[in-house]
Design a protein around this motif. Sequence first.
Motif, PDB file in Angstrom:
ATOM      1  N   ALA A   1      37.515  49.770  30.196  1.00  0.00           N
ATOM      2  CA  ALA A   1      38.778  49.143  30.628  1.00  0.00           C
ATOM      3  C   ALA A   1      39.470  49.996  31.674  1.00  0.00           C
ATOM      4  N   LYS A   2      39.464  51.318  31.473  1.00  0.00           N
ATOM      5  CA  LYS A   2      40.107  52.214  32.432  1.00  0.00           C
ATOM      6  C   LYS A   2      39.370  52.220  33.770  1.00  0.00           C
TER       7      LYS A   2
ATOM      8  N   PRO B 226      54.819  38.926  46.729  1.00  0.00           N
ATOM      9  CA  PRO B 226      55.551  39.633  45.664  1.00  0.00           C
ATOM     10  C   PRO B 226      54.711  40.618  44.865  1.00  0.00           C
ATOM     11  N   GLY B 227      53.402  40.715  45.146  1.00  0.00           N
ATOM     12  CA  GLY B 227      52.553  41.564  44.314  1.00  0.00           C
ATOM     13  C   GLY B 227      52.247  40.869  43.002  1.00  0.00           C
ATOM     14  N   GLY B 228      51.826  41.639  42.016  1.00  0.00           N
ATOM     15  CA  GLY B 228      51.492  40.987  40.760  1.00  0.00           C
ATOM     16  C   GLY B 228      51.154  41.961  39.648  1.00  0.00           C
ATOM     17  N   TYR B 229      50.668  41.378  38.530  1.00  0.00           N
ATOM     18  CA  TYR B 229      50.253  42.138  37.353  1.00  0.00           C
ATOM     19  C   TYR B 229      48.771  41.869  37.111  1.00  0.00           C
ATOM     20  N   VAL B 230      48.026  42.907  36.842  1.00  0.00           N
ATOM     21  CA  VAL B 230      46.607  42.751  36.540  1.00  0.00           C
ATOM     22  C   VAL B 230      46.293  43.472  35.233  1.00  0.00           C
ATOM     23  N   GLN B 231      45.333  42.931  34.494  1.00  0.00           N
ATOM     24  CA  GLN B 231      44.951  43.526  33.219  1.00  0.00           C
ATOM     25  C   GLN B 231      43.448  43.434  33.031  1.00  0.00           C
ATOM     26  N   SER B 232      42.846  44.524  32.522  1.00  0.00           N
ATOM     27  CA  SER B 232      41.449  44.528  32.095  1.00  0.00           C
ATOM     28  C   SER B 232      41.438  44.707  30.588  1.00  0.00           C
ATOM     29  N   LEU B 233      40.885  43.713  29.903  1.00  0.00           N
ATOM     30  CA  LEU B 233      40.776  43.719  28.450  1.00  0.00           C
ATOM     31  C   LEU B 233      39.295  43.779  28.102  1.00  0.00           C
TER      32      LEU B 233
ATOM     33  N   GLU C 152      50.985  51.979  36.193  1.00  0.00           N
ATOM     34  CA  GLU C 152      50.359  51.626  34.908  1.00  0.00           C
ATOM     35  C   GLU C 152      51.439  51.272  33.899  1.00  0.00           C
ATOM     36  N   LEU C 153      51.333  50.083  33.330  1.00  0.00           N
ATOM     37  CA  LEU C 153      52.315  49.613  32.355  1.00  0.00           C
ATOM     38  C   LEU C 153      51.826  49.751  30.917  1.00  0.00           C
ATOM     39  N   VAL C 154      50.524  49.497  30.693  1.00  0.00           N
ATOM     40  CA  VAL C 154      49.962  49.510  29.342  1.00  0.00           C
ATOM     41  C   VAL C 154      48.587  50.150  29.388  1.00  0.00           C
ATOM     42  N   SER C 155      48.292  50.994  28.396  1.00  0.00           N
ATOM     43  CA  SER C 155      46.951  51.538  28.190  1.00  0.00           C
ATOM     44  C   SER C 155      46.843  51.801  26.697  1.00  0.00           C
TER      45      SER C 155
ATOM     46  N   VAL D  63      44.130  47.757  29.714  1.00  0.00           N
ATOM     47  CA  VAL D  63      44.910  48.513  30.695  1.00  0.00           C
ATOM     48  C   VAL D  63      45.599  47.482  31.591  1.00  0.00           C
ATOM     49  N   ARG D  64      46.892  47.675  31.831  1.00  0.00           N
ATOM     50  CA  ARG D  64      47.655  46.726  32.657  1.00  0.00           C
ATOM     51  C   ARG D  64      48.390  47.485  33.753  1.00  0.00           C
ATOM     52  N   TRP D  65      48.301  46.945  34.978  1.00  0.00           N
ATOM     53  CA  TRP D  65      48.980  47.531  36.133  1.00  0.00           C
ATOM     54  C   TRP D  65      49.981  46.534  36.717  1.00  0.00           C
ATOM     55  N   ARG D  66      51.018  47.092  37.335  1.00  0.00           N
ATOM     56  CA  ARG D  66      51.896  46.336  38.239  1.00  0.00           C
ATOM     57  C   ARG D  66      51.533  46.804  39.637  1.00  0.00           C
ATOM     58  N   VAL D  67      51.097  45.869  40.500  1.00  0.00           N
ATOM     59  CA  VAL D  67      50.655  46.257  41.839  1.00  0.00           C
ATOM     60  C   VAL D  67      51.647  45.748  42.888  1.00  0.00           C
ATOM     61  N   GLU D  68      51.901  46.593  43.878  1.00  0.00           N
ATOM     62  CA  GLU D  68      52.707  46.215  45.040  1.00  0.00           C
ATOM     63  C   GLU D  68      51.747  45.910  46.191  1.00  0.00           C
ATOM     64  N   THR D  69      52.056  44.876  46.954  1.00  0.00           N
ATOM     65  CA  THR D  69      51.175  44.451  48.037  1.00  0.00           C
ATOM     66  C   THR D  69      51.899  44.468  49.375  1.00  0.00           C
ATOM     67  N   GLY D  70      51.104  44.482  50.444  1.00  0.00           N
ATOM     68  CA  GLY D  70      51.687  44.506  51.779  1.00  0.00           C
ATOM     69  C   GLY D  70      52.442  43.239  52.101  1.00  0.00           C
TER      70      GLY D  70
END
Length: 322
Positions: free
Chosen positions: A204-205, A260-267, A234-237, A250-257
Amino acid sequence: MSNATPPGWYPEAAIPGTERWWDGAAWTAHTRPAASAPQQFGPPAQQFGPPVPPGGETLVRTGGASGGGSGTTRIVALAVAGLVVVGATVTGALLLRGGDDTPKAGPSSSAPQPTATATATDTPSPDHPPAEDDPKVLVDQLNGITLPIPDGWERPERTVDKVLTMRTVDSYRCPGDSSRFCYHGTVTSRTASATDITSAEELAKQDITAAADSAYEKDFIGNRIHGGITSHEELVSESVSVAGRTGYRVRWRVETGKGPGGYVQSLVFPSTVGSETLVIVRCAFDAGADGPALPLMDTITKGIRPIGDSATSGGVGSSVGP
């Protein structure tokens, strides 16, 4: 009629009492203990090479692996005897009917009706047939799980990256690439087949970077979308229970060029069937007012169920609000 044999679990001749997954084109490395219920005749029990397609061999093998002649002879003899009985029944019916179309009175027949004999072209049904046509559930048959499809989401018939996918119905022009369409929310399920990692936490990491890149950095052909990722937080691990198995997310908050960007998670968690190969469920939600509410990621995670388990919310046939 197509000659392609559908994906499914079929007997493994090299390992008695074991079934191997046929993905529709080739045998995979996935195995599991054979089901207790007897399978119908289907693709031959072999480890390598494609199953016999519909329209192939029709004789029922009754001997061992070599298909001894005595077993085939008995089946042929029984088939001939059955034809004789059917012919006699038809002849008797014609005699009773006489020369016109009005049935004549006669003794009622108590003879049993002939039954169809299974052949080598029949396809076995799953142990627990999932509701694959249910618009409220995404079925990952290979990994033995179902995922609840939220209201306002869809299960597309085809996707470019060829992984099991559900996504929001509404789409929009991707920021940074107006020729492409993006979706406010996407969830995919896949088998972790291209790695030697056996730890759900470690995988996941490692996978979260690929999950973020595929959602907000570049598309499958390398075009930069959303203006690329400029930073992440990183919001959750943490460990998490998924379908009765211990997994990790693992969950990230990503900023984009752009955008609005977004949230991604690998479970990541072990499959509920076979050799318990690791499964990766990726989530990507747009941030901002148009994106799905972030708690929906948790709801989808809790709603993942083994195939056939519909006792609680989020299983087969259950819907999840946005």
